[in-house]
Design a protein around this motif. Structure first.
Motif, short mmCIF file in Angstrom:
data_model
loop_
_atom_site.label_atom_id
_atom_site.label_comp_id
_atom_site.label_asym_id
_atom_site.label_seq_id
_atom_site.Cartn_x
_atom_site.Cartn_y
_atom_site.Cartn_z
N ILE A 92 109.11 -72.71 -16.64
CA ILE A 92 109.66 -71.53 -15.97
C ILE A 92 109.14 -71.40 -14.55
O ILE A 92 109.88 -71.02 -13.63
CB ILE A 92 109.31 -70.26 -16.78
N THR A 93 107.88 -71.74 -14.31
CA THR A 93 107.26 -71.49 -13.01
C THR A 93 107.28 -72.69 -12.08
O THR A 93 107.01 -72.53 -10.88
CB THR A 93 105.80 -71.04 -13.18
N THR A 94 107.59 -73.88 -12.59
CA THR A 94 107.57 -75.09 -11.77
C THR A 94 108.98 -75.47 -11.38
O THR A 94 109.82 -75.74 -12.25
CB THR A 94 106.91 -76.26 -12.53
N PRO A 95 109.30 -75.48 -10.07
CA PRO A 95 110.67 -75.78 -9.65
C PRO A 95 111.17 -77.15 -10.09
O PRO A 95 112.35 -77.32 -10.38
CB PRO A 95 110.59 -75.68 -8.11
N SER A 96 110.29 -78.13 -10.15
CA SER A 96 110.71 -79.49 -10.53
C SER A 96 109.98 -79.88 -11.81
O SER A 96 108.86 -80.38 -11.77
CB SER A 96 110.41 -80.49 -9.41
N THR A 97 110.61 -79.64 -12.95
CA THR A 97 110.04 -79.98 -14.25
C THR A 97 110.54 -81.35 -14.68
O THR A 97 111.76 -81.59 -14.66
CB THR A 97 110.43 -78.92 -15.30
N PRO A 98 109.63 -82.25 -15.05
CA PRO A 98 110.08 -83.60 -15.44
C PRO A 98 111.05 -83.56 -16.62
O PRO A 98 110.86 -82.80 -17.57
CB PRO A 98 108.77 -84.30 -15.82
N PRO A 125 113.58 -90.09 -17.71
CA PRO A 125 112.23 -90.27 -17.14
C PRO A 125 112.29 -90.60 -15.64
O PRO A 125 113.13 -91.37 -15.20
CB PRO A 125 111.66 -91.44 -17.94
N GLY A 126 111.43 -89.95 -14.88
CA GLY A 126 111.40 -90.15 -13.44
C GLY A 126 112.26 -89.16 -12.68
O GLY A 126 112.20 -89.08 -11.46
N ALA A 127 113.08 -88.39 -13.41
CA ALA A 127 113.93 -87.38 -12.78
C ALA A 127 113.46 -85.99 -13.21
O ALA A 127 112.64 -85.84 -14.11
CB ALA A 127 115.39 -87.58 -13.18
N ASP A 128 113.99 -84.97 -12.52
CA ASP A 128 113.70 -83.60 -12.89
C ASP A 128 114.78 -83.07 -13.82
O ASP A 128 115.91 -83.58 -13.85
CB ASP A 128 113.65 -82.71 -11.63
N MET A 129 114.44 -82.05 -14.58
CA MET A 129 115.42 -81.42 -15.46
C MET A 129 116.57 -80.85 -14.66
O MET A 129 116.36 -80.24 -13.62
CB MET A 129 114.76 -80.25 -16.22
N ASP A 130 117.79 -81.02 -15.18
CA ASP A 130 118.90 -80.29 -14.61
C ASP A 130 119.07 -78.99 -15.40
O ASP A 130 118.35 -78.72 -16.36
CB ASP A 130 120.18 -81.13 -14.62
N PHE A 131 120.03 -78.17 -14.98
CA PHE A 131 120.18 -76.86 -15.60
C PHE A 131 120.48 -76.96 -17.10
O PHE A 131 119.93 -76.21 -17.90
CB PHE A 131 121.29 -76.05 -14.91
N GLU A 132 121.35 -77.88 -17.49
CA GLU A 132 121.74 -77.98 -18.88
C GLU A 132 120.56 -78.36 -19.77
O GLU A 132 120.40 -77.85 -20.88
CB GLU A 132 122.89 -78.98 -19.05
N GLU A 133 119.70 -79.28 -19.27
CA GLU A 133 118.54 -79.66 -20.07
C GLU A 133 117.56 -78.50 -20.17
O GLU A 133 116.99 -78.23 -21.24
CB GLU A 133 117.85 -80.89 -19.47
#
Length: 428
Positions: free
Chosen positions: A190-196, A201-209
């Motif tokens: 919730i608090t980290t803008p770029s959550t793995p 792997p190697g990318a950040d979560m998108d909204f759907e994930e």
């Protein structure tokens, strides 16, 4: 403070005072990574304390930068509403998302609904409950500290700050203790803008994930809720929500929103102050010496650490009507951001505010917990945890050294330290 850090701050000061006043944007998140936002707030307090930024990553917004002005805005909930969002970004903090995925929470509500829901969970931090929790906090803090390595570096944030607060959260929720790591994960998500991403792997979560992860969180807590409603009322937060008149019929997303609020609220103040406090003592060795000579100063040191760290950088309100404030016209619908980090450095309210002084005469005179009806409900619990852990630290270790630079989170909502290399000197 290292010479490199001093030169970076000097460059930031030069930029702050050479930038045209109307172009200053204190929400730039890179400055929170480098801890160089301070001179920009200093200039606003001195030259334009109620400041309008016409364009930013978060759109136009007003900055409230002085201590007394923050109080005035925050206690005027008739004009300045919490309902749209309490962070500068409309979709920050887990409050809302795309496609109508809204997560209502009582911090983002106005009276009377806010008051009724807050009152439901307030007994968790009653004086009696705090007294009952203190021995368990002390026992767990001692165990965490006894397991630290001697004479070799470790990450203070992960080994101490995160572990202590996660164990406390598990207690507050009566959450399965062996699965407490889920609480840290959900809080960071919730608090980290770029959550793995777990999927890529190697990318950040998108909204759907992220939405899927939040729904999994909701399902987990609903299982605990369903169990609590079949049991007599107990003293944990889920039981309080499940049996409270104002909360027992909450829709699932409102339940999830309030759970996430309580997870983040119960985590970040203590976690980041515990990390920032160790850093402050190392950057001010005279204060560390003073503490070792007189451990009773922990009582005033704890609120000074909270002020100095300012773990929540800002809270935001939305104007419900046109309102003239300090000679400026704030229009209906505009964002009004109360910068706690700036209020806690306001020299007109706090003597020598840039100094870390563990025996301040009025250490609780700070803005870190907010004011009025939204004042942090768990502030006494946070202070108690910090007091106990520092009492236990001083019993064991005469010194804990910071041996590397802190890694700070890229966000202007929290002053968050995500990693802090530390070392306990080997005993002679």
């Amino acid at each position: 403070m290292a010479d490199g850090a001093v030169s970076v701050l000097e460059a930031a000061r030069a930029e702050a005072y050479s930038t045209p006043l109307d172009q200053i944007d204190v929400s730039l998140q890179d400055r929170f990574v480098t801890n160089t936002f301070w001179p920009f707030f200093e200039r606003l307090r001195n030259e334009d304390p109620v400041h309008y930024t016409a364009a930013s990553e978060f759109g136009p917004y007003w900055s409230i930068t002085k201590f007394e002005d923050i109080i005035a805005i925050e206690t005027n909930h008739g004009v300045f509403s919490s309902e749209k969002s309490v962070s500068i970004g409309d979709n920050d903090g887990g409050e809302a998302g795309a496609d109508g995925f809204e997560l209502p929470m009582f911090i983002s509500m106005d009276p009377p609904k806010h008051d009724a829901q807050r009152k439901t969970i307030a007994p968790i931090v009653s004086s009696e409950n705090l007294r009952n929790m203190a021995p368990l906090i002390r026992e767990r803090a001692g165990k965490i500290l006894d397991e630290l390595p001697i004479g070799e570096p470790f990450d203070w944030v992960q080994r101490v700050s995160v572990e202590l607060t996660t164990q406390m959260l598990a207690t507050l929720f009566d959450f399965p203790f062996e699965e407490r790591g889920k609480l840290t994960y959900w809080s960071d998500m919730i608090t980290t803008p770029s959550t793995p991403s777990k999927i890529n792997p190697g990318a950040d979560m998108d909204f759907e994930e992220m939405k899927a992860e939040l729904l999994a969180c909701a399902a987990y807590f609903k299982g605990l809720w369903d169990l609590r409603v079949t049991e007599p009322p107990k003293t944990d937060l889920i039981s309080m929500l499940a049996h409270g008149e104002a909360t027992k019929d909450m829709p699932l997303f409102e339940f999830l929103g309030n759970i996430l609020l309580l997870i983040v609220g119960g985590n970040d103040t203590t976690r980041n102050t515990l990390s920032g406090g160790l850093l402050a003592l190392n950057n001010n060795p005279d204060q560390y010496d003073k503490l070792r000579a007189n451990p009773e100063l922990i009582e005033t040191m704890v609120p000074e650490m909270i002020r100095y760290q300012s773990p929540v950088a800002h809270m935001r309100r939305t104007a419900k009507a046109d309102f003239e404030f300090q000679g400026k016209l704030i229009r209906k619908g505009e964002k009004v951001v109360m910068w706690y980090v700036s209020g806690n450095r306001d020299e007109t309210a706090i003597p020598n505010p840039d100094a870390f002084i563990i025996d301040r005469e009025r250490p609780r005179h700070h803005a870190a917990f907010g004011f009025g009806i939204h004042r942090c409900v768990g502030m006494r619990l946070a202070e108690m945890q910090l007091r106990i852990v520092w009492e236990e630290i001083l019993k064991r270790y005469p010194r804990i050294d910071v041996v590397g630079e802190p890694e700070r989170l890229k966000t202007c909502f929290l002053c968050s330290i995500r990693s802090l290399p530390a070392q306990i000197p080997a005993r002679a």
